[in-house]
Design an enzyme around this catalytic site. Structure first.
Site, PDB file in Angstrom:
ATOM      1  N   MET A  30       0.900  -1.440  -0.023  1.00 22.21           N
ATOM      2  CA  MET A  30      -0.034   0.083   0.137  1.00 22.21           C
ATOM      3  C   MET A  30       0.845   1.254   0.039  1.00 22.21           C
ATOM      4  SD  MET A  30      -3.618  -0.828   2.225  1.00 22.21           S
ATOM      5  CE  MET A  30      -2.839  -0.584   3.608  1.00 22.21           C
ATOM      6  N   HIS A  37       9.485  -3.393   3.141  1.00 23.00           N
ATOM      7  CA  HIS A  37       9.088  -3.613   2.005  1.00 23.00           C
ATOM      8  C   HIS A  37      10.260  -4.070   0.858  1.00 23.00           C
ATOM      9  CE1 HIS A  37       5.859  -0.998   2.882  1.00 23.00           C
ATOM     10  NE2 HIS A  37       4.998  -1.776   2.528  1.00 23.00           N
TER      11      HIS A  37
END
Ligand code: PAF
Length: 283
Positions: A30, A37
């Protein structure tokens, strides 16, 4: 790196990559990227040829009183981070692109979604499994990479993939922590200095639970009592849940037994910010 906002264009490029015999790794996010990430991208680069990352703040997985509108976004910074991490295609669809018409279909994983975040955030996991199904159908990856910080999400996705025979391998990657132990999360940016320093009780409590298990403790409620007492030492902490569950079923646990996998899962609010953290154990 190519940044692609449309399904059609992404499919066109990925079709060509597949024809050239390349394997596709997928990192759904998101956005508001952090090193957690990036660690997923690094793992994907080890295991697949072409890396697709999606950035899409999915309205379906936010409740009406949750932080959809103020969820942190910085697409220019994300592009730079994704590019230097080695992402091949950055998929950045709009809400209109993903949901052009009202959805009349949803993907619901039962039972394991009925506890923990599923209880506190009704409908959340339906939104996650529905968008991940759509994203899998767009990207058709060989492997998809998810962070273990969202332990229940990993269990839900693995169950969905198994039940629906989705042709993708799920790879779950270890929690990435700041040097002081705070689990990396896009939501950490909301924390004041005071909240951030008190939030360290989460990783500290999990560490103590691990020590108790290593010392031979097998009683789940005894460990959870200790975990709660450590969290409650932080005056700003408001516990949503602190529980030990059998993984991946997310069933209740009384005594820990050999060869089973467990997770201690925490969700705690500091001010307006709800943080989650967890630790997995296998005896
Ligand atoms: O973990 C997340 O960031 C989201 O739940 C996901 C998997 C990208 C689906 O919107």
């Amino acid at each position: 790196m190519l940044t692609i906002p449309t399904i059609k264009e992404l499919r066109h490029h990925l079709q060509k990559e597949k024809e050239a015999g390349k394997t596709i790794g997928f990192v759904p996010t998101m956005g508001y990227l952090h090193d957690g990430h990036i660690s997923l991208v690094n793992k994907a680069k080890e295991e697949t040829d072409v890396i697709v990352m999606s950035i899409f703040v999915n309205p379906l997985q936010f409740g009406p009183t949750e932080d959809l509108d103020k969820y942190p976004r910085d697409i220019e910074r994300d592009k730079e981070l994704a590019r230097s991490a080695g992402v091949t295609y950055l998929f950045t669809p709009s809400v209109q692109e993903m949901y052009p018409k009202p959805m009349r279909t949803k993907v619901v994983v039962e039972q394991i979604t009925e506890v923990l975040c599923g209880l506190s955030r009704p409908g959340h996991f339906d939104g996650v499994s529905t968008v991940v199904t759509k994203l899998f159908n767009i990207v058709q990856p060989d492997k998809a990479f998810f962070g273990q910080k969202d332990a229940q999400q990993v269990a839900v996705i693995e169950q969905m993939v198994e039940d629906m025979l989705m042709p993708v391998t799920i790879v779950s990657c270890p929690i990435y922590r700041e040097a002081d132990g705070l689990a990396m999360s896009s939501r950490n940016v909301y924390l004041s200095d005071e909240e951030r320093s008190q939030a360290l009780v989460l990783s500290q409590s999990l560490f103590v639970a691990k020590q108790m298990i290593d010392a031979g403790e097998r009683d789940a409620s005894c460990m959870i009592k200790k975990v709660r007492s450590i969290i409650e030492e932080a005056p700003l902490a408001v516990i949503d849940y602190a529980e030990m569950k059998k993984y991946p079923e997310m069933a209740d646990v009384d005594q820990l037994v050999s060869n089973e996998k467990y997770v201690i899962a925490l969700a705690v609010k500091f001010g307006q910010t709800r943080l989650i953290d967890n630790s997995w154990f296998q005896l």
